[in-house]
Design a protein around this motif. Structure first.
Motif, PDB file in Angstrom:
ATOM      1  N   LEU A 128       0.818  -0.873   0.046  1.00 29.89           N
ATOM      2  CA  LEU A 128       0.176   0.317   0.573  1.00 29.89           C
ATOM      3  C   LEU A 128       0.546   1.544  -0.358  1.00 29.89           C
ATOM      4  CD1 LEU A 128      -2.916  -1.228   2.752  1.00 29.89           C
ATOM      5  CD2 LEU A 128      -3.046  -0.805   0.374  1.00 29.89           C
ATOM      6  N   ILE A 129       0.690   2.268  -0.866  1.00 26.93           N
ATOM      7  CA  ILE A 129       1.073   3.452  -1.104  1.00 26.93           C
ATOM      8  C   ILE A 129       0.958   4.608   0.055  1.00 26.93           C
ATOM      9  CG2 ILE A 129       2.028   2.764  -3.258  1.00 26.93           C
ATOM     10  CD1 ILE A 129      -0.490   5.297  -4.528  1.00 26.93           C
ATOM     11  N   GLU A 130       1.113   5.534   0.319  1.00 28.40           N
ATOM     12  CA  GLU A 130       1.101   6.434   1.246  1.00 28.40           C
ATOM     13  C   GLU A 130      -0.097   7.508   0.709  1.00 28.40           C
ATOM     14  OE1 GLU A 130       2.724  10.737   3.806  1.00 28.40           O
ATOM     15  OE2 GLU A 130       4.208   8.532   2.776  1.00 28.40           O
ATOM     16  N   ALA A 131      -1.127   7.863   1.112  1.00 33.74           N
ATOM     17  CA  ALA A 131      -2.093   8.644   0.492  1.00 33.74           C
ATOM     18  C   ALA A 131      -2.291   9.167   1.750  1.00 33.74           C
ATOM     19  CB  ALA A 131      -3.235   7.720  -0.117  1.00 33.74           C
ATOM     20  N   ASP A 132      -3.828   9.842   1.274  1.00 34.22           N
ATOM     21  CA  ASP A 132      -4.050  11.316   2.215  1.00 34.22           C
ATOM     22  C   ASP A 132      -5.218  10.926   3.109  1.00 34.22           C
ATOM     23  OD1 ASP A 132      -2.892  13.799   2.041  1.00 34.22           O
ATOM     24  OD2 ASP A 132      -3.686  13.622  -0.786  1.00 34.22           O
ATOM     25  N   ILE A 133      -6.234   9.563   2.098  1.00 36.20           N
ATOM     26  CA  ILE A 133      -7.419   9.318   3.363  1.00 36.20           C
ATOM     27  C   ILE A 133      -6.938   7.827   2.292  1.00 36.20           C
ATOM     28  CG2 ILE A 133     -10.119   8.789   3.483  1.00 36.20           C
ATOM     29  CD1 ILE A 133      -9.968  11.922   3.401  1.00 36.20           C
ATOM     30  N   TYR A 134      -7.417   6.396   4.118  1.00 38.84           N
ATOM     31  CA  TYR A 134      -7.362   5.301   3.286  1.00 38.84           C
ATOM     32  C   TYR A 134      -9.479   5.001   3.663  1.00 38.84           C
ATOM     33  CZ  TYR A 134      -2.982   5.067   3.121  1.00 38.84           C
ATOM     34  OH  TYR A 134      -1.047   5.834   2.209  1.00 38.84           O
ATOM     35  N   ILE A 135      -9.806   4.560   2.414  1.00 41.46           N
ATOM     36  CA  ILE A 135     -10.787   4.324   2.526  1.00 41.46           C
ATOM     37  C   ILE A 135     -11.286   2.684   2.901  1.00 41.46           C
ATOM     38  CG2 ILE A 135     -13.579   4.477   1.400  1.00 41.46           C
ATOM     39  CD1 ILE A 135     -13.082   7.172   0.755  1.00 41.46           C
ATOM     40  N   ILE A 136     -12.036   1.787   3.732  1.00 43.48           N
ATOM     41  CA  ILE A 136     -11.902   0.588   3.956  1.00 43.48           C
ATOM     42  C   ILE A 136     -13.160   0.471   3.658  1.00 43.48           C
ATOM     43  CG2 ILE A 136     -11.848  -1.289   5.603  1.00 43.48           C
ATOM     44  CD1 ILE A 136     -10.024   0.181   7.431  1.00 43.48           C
ATOM     45  N   ALA A 137     -13.727  -0.169   2.001  1.00 41.42           N
ATOM     46  CA  ALA A 137     -15.037  -0.322   1.391  1.00 41.42           C
ATOM     47  C   ALA A 137     -15.173  -2.290   2.600  1.00 41.42           C
ATOM     48  CB  ALA A 137     -15.158   0.222   1.177  1.00 41.42           C
ATOM     49  N   VAL A 138     -15.494  -2.725   3.028  1.00 41.23           N
ATOM     50  CA  VAL A 138     -15.351  -3.918   3.376  1.00 41.23           C
ATOM     51  C   VAL A 138     -17.051  -4.709   4.158  1.00 41.23           C
ATOM     52  CG1 VAL A 138     -13.130  -4.658   2.629  1.00 41.23           C
ATOM     53  CG2 VAL A 138     -14.064  -4.349   5.285  1.00 41.23           C
ATOM     54  N   SER A 139     -16.992  -5.653   4.193  1.00 39.54           N
ATOM     55  CA  SER A 139     -18.229  -6.066   5.345  1.00 39.54           C
ATOM     56  C   SER A 139     -17.799  -5.509   6.462  1.00 39.54           C
ATOM     57  CB  SER A 139     -18.205  -7.882   4.865  1.00 39.54           C
ATOM     58  OG  SER A 139     -17.101  -8.046   5.309  1.00 39.54           O
ATOM     59  N   ASP A 140     -19.263  -5.678   7.081  1.00 38.39           N
ATOM     60  CA  ASP A 140     -19.036  -5.074   8.750  1.00 38.39           C
ATOM     61  C   ASP A 140     -17.773  -6.326   9.142  1.00 38.39           C
ATOM     62  OD1 ASP A 140     -20.616  -2.903   7.417  1.00 38.39           O
ATOM     63  OD2 ASP A 140     -21.894  -3.778   9.036  1.00 38.39           O
ATOM     64  N   ASP A 141     -17.976  -7.336   9.386  1.00 42.58           N
ATOM     65  CA  ASP A 141     -17.275  -7.921  10.316  1.00 42.58           C
ATOM     66  C   ASP A 141     -15.867  -7.983  10.004  1.00 42.58           C
ATOM     67  OD1 ASP A 141     -19.817  -8.350  11.003  1.00 42.58           O
ATOM     68  OD2 ASP A 141     -20.093 -11.004  10.078  1.00 42.58           O
ATOM     69  N   ALA A 142     -14.927  -6.936   8.503  1.00 45.90           N
ATOM     70  CA  ALA A 142     -13.879  -7.845   8.376  1.00 45.90           C
ATOM     71  C   ALA A 142     -13.648  -5.992   8.351  1.00 45.90           C
ATOM     72  CB  ALA A 142     -13.847  -7.562   6.735  1.00 45.90           C
ATOM     73  N   ILE A 143     -14.245  -5.315   9.096  1.00 49.03           N
ATOM     74  CA  ILE A 143     -13.159  -3.798   8.983  1.00 49.03           C
ATOM     75  C   ILE A 143     -12.381  -4.001  10.610  1.00 49.03           C
ATOM     76  CG2 ILE A 143     -14.407  -1.613  10.127  1.00 49.03           C
ATOM     77  CD1 ILE A 143     -16.432  -1.821   8.256  1.00 49.03           C
ATOM     78  N   SER A 144     -12.478  -4.031  11.506  1.00 44.58           N
ATOM     79  CA  SER A 144     -11.696  -4.420  12.292  1.00 44.58           C
ATOM     80  C   SER A 144     -10.512  -4.923  11.731  1.00 44.58           C
ATOM     81  CB  SER A 144     -12.892  -5.340  13.389  1.00 44.58           C
ATOM     82  OG  SER A 144     -11.253  -4.841  14.421  1.00 44.58           O
ATOM     83  N   LYS A 145     -10.959  -5.892  11.456  1.00 43.40           N
ATOM     84  CA  LYS A 145      -9.997  -6.913  11.306  1.00 43.40           C
ATOM     85  C   LYS A 145      -8.515  -6.332   9.556  1.00 43.40           C
ATOM     86  CE  LYS A 145      -7.899 -11.530   9.494  1.00 43.40           C
ATOM     87  NZ  LYS A 145      -8.139 -13.347   9.612  1.00 43.40           N
ATOM     88  N   VAL A 146      -9.502  -5.520   8.943  1.00 46.74           N
ATOM     89  CA  VAL A 146      -8.651  -4.770   8.123  1.00 46.74           C
ATOM     90  C   VAL A 146      -8.014  -4.119   8.466  1.00 46.74           C
ATOM     91  CG1 VAL A 146      -9.352  -3.474   5.978  1.00 46.74           C
ATOM     92  CG2 VAL A 146     -10.385  -5.493   6.204  1.00 46.74           C
ATOM     93  N   SER A 147      -8.245  -2.603   9.456  1.00 46.86           N
ATOM     94  CA  SER A 147      -7.841  -2.246  10.199  1.00 46.86           C
ATOM     95  C   SER A 147      -6.538  -2.275  10.737  1.00 46.86           C
ATOM     96  CB  SER A 147      -8.543  -0.915  10.667  1.00 46.86           C
ATOM     97  OG  SER A 147      -8.832  -2.144  12.302  1.00 46.86           O
ATOM     98  N   SER A 148      -6.514  -3.723  11.411  1.00 48.94           N
ATOM     99  CA  SER A 148      -5.508  -4.074  12.030  1.00 48.94           C
ATOM    100  C   SER A 148      -4.345  -4.398  11.292  1.00 48.94           C
ATOM    101  CB  SER A 148      -5.639  -4.872  12.389  1.00 48.94           C
ATOM    102  OG  SER A 148      -6.276  -6.360  12.343  1.00 48.94           O
ATOM    103  N   GLN A 149      -4.097  -4.751   9.946  1.00 45.29           N
ATOM    104  CA  GLN A 149      -3.411  -5.369   9.033  1.00 45.29           C
ATOM    105  C   GLN A 149      -2.913  -3.950   8.285  1.00 45.29           C
ATOM    106  OE1 GLN A 149      -6.105  -7.910   7.266  1.00 45.29           O
ATOM    107  NE2 GLN A 149      -4.616 -10.058   8.031  1.00 45.29           N
ATOM    108  N   LEU A 150      -2.756  -2.699   7.967  1.00 42.98           N
ATOM    109  CA  LEU A 150      -2.640  -2.152   8.033  1.00 42.98           C
ATOM    110  C   LEU A 150      -1.491  -1.851   8.737  1.00 42.98           C
ATOM    111  CD1 LEU A 150      -5.477   0.361   7.801  1.00 42.98           C
ATOM    112  CD2 LEU A 150      -5.045  -1.032   5.589  1.00 42.98           C
ATOM    113  N   PRO A 151      -0.476  -1.282   7.557  1.00 42.97           N
ATOM    114  CA  PRO A 151       1.260  -1.556   8.125  1.00 42.97           C
ATOM    115  C   PRO A 151       1.728  -0.244   7.782  1.00 42.97           C
ATOM    116  CG  PRO A 151       1.426  -2.067   5.420  1.00 42.97           C
ATOM    117  CD  PRO A 151       0.393  -1.747   5.710  1.00 42.97           C
ATOM    118  N   PHE A 152       1.166   0.634   8.766  1.00 43.37           N
ATOM    119  CA  PHE A 152       1.359   1.586   8.759  1.00 43.37           C
ATOM    120  C   PHE A 152       0.590   2.038  10.273  1.00 43.37           C
ATOM    121  CE2 PHE A 152      -1.312   1.916   4.958  1.00 43.37           C
ATOM    122  CZ  PHE A 152      -2.912   2.385   5.638  1.00 43.37           C
ATOM    123  N   GLU A 153       0.697   3.785  10.607  1.00 47.35           N
ATOM    124  CA  GLU A 153       0.448   4.628  11.567  1.00 47.35           C
ATOM    125  C   GLU A 153       0.145   6.126  10.839  1.00 47.35           C
ATOM    126  OE1 GLU A 153       3.103   3.895  14.668  1.00 47.35           O
ATOM    127  OE2 GLU A 153       2.755   1.292  14.704  1.00 47.35           O
TER     128      GLU A 153
END
Length: 253
Positions: free
Chosen positions: A55-80
């Motif tokens: 994943l490249i650097e951006a101003d905003i990251y929009i997570i558009a996945v199923s409700d159940d997957a949101i938490s897991k996906v956000s925890s996998q993002l390799p930046f802070e």
């Protein structure tokens, strides 16, 4: 130009990609999709990744996945410390990993693959944890919609539940009506002008003012005749519940 990364490949993600593609102020720099082939028709393949680490650097990251997957996906993002938002109407902002700045970008609409929508008419509800992030989200939202609102979690949840009633549940009523028509060899198309008029009425009247029918009139003879006609027990149960709801409207329970 504001740079976005969209994470997801479902209905909401695909419609957002198409909407932002028309904006001169927004650039969809990258899309994360586990199913790359679903996004290729919408975006150059070089901008699609299947690996979170790419994943490249951006101003905003929009997570558009199923409700159940949101938490897991956000925890996998390799930046802070970057702005990460999700598009759900019912998931709390706290479900996003707090290693990043968090927000909500909720387009209140039903999306179907292959069915175009006019995004300028779609309400977008926004939340953030600080004012500067909200200003950025608002600027992005206004490039694709003329209906942008600030909401809190309770308001967003109320809107989402209301949307289930006026969209999902109403569509189930259409399905039942269609089923009854098919069973009795009557074209469902005959009901479509009635459906359109019902929708048009609530554009100018409150739903309470627009209500008509045997339950509203307390026409028990007609109600009993309808219940006698319905051979499907599920249809009859729903008919009784909705009839009772209409009859109780305005009464103290």
């Amino acid at each position: 130009m504001i740079k976005l990364v969209i994470i997801g490949s479902g209905n909401v993600a695909q419609h957002l990609i198409q909407a932002f593609a028309k904006s001169k102020e927004i650039k969809v720099s990258q899309v994360f999709s586990r199913q790359k082939e679903t996004i290729i028709p919408l975006l150059d393949s070089s901008k699609i990744t299947t690996n979170f680490n790419d994943l490249i650097e951006a101003d905003i990251y929009i997570i558009a996945v199923s409700d159940d997957a949101i938490s897991k996906v956000s925890s996998q993002l390799p930046f802070e410390n970057r702005l990460v938002v999700h598009t759900s109407g019912s998931v709390p902002i706290e479900s996003l990993d707090n290693k990043n700045k968090r927000g909500i970008f909720y387009p209140l609409q039903t999306f179907t693959k292959g069915k175009d929508v006019d995004f300028s008419l779609i309400p977008i509800c926004l939340e953030s944890e600080n004012d500067s992030d909200f200003d950025l989200l608002e600027k992005v939202a206004k490039t694709i919609s003329n209906n942008v609102f600030k909401s809190n979690e309770k308001q967003r949840k109320a809107l989402h539940i209301s949307a289930v009633f006026v969209n999902n549940f109403v569509n189930e009523m259409y399905r039942i009506g269609n089923e009854i028509c098919e069973e009795n060899k009557v074209p469902f198309e005959i009901l479509k002008p009635l459906i359109l008029e019902t929708v048009n009425k609530v554009m100018t009247l409150s739903p309470k003012e627009a209500q008509t029918g045997p339950a509203k009139r307390n026409d028990m003879q007609t109600i009993e005749a309808h219940l006698d006609f319905l051979s499907n027990k599920n249809h009859a149960t729903i008919y009784k519940i909705l009839t009772q709801s209409i009859q109780n409207n305005g009464k103290e329970l």
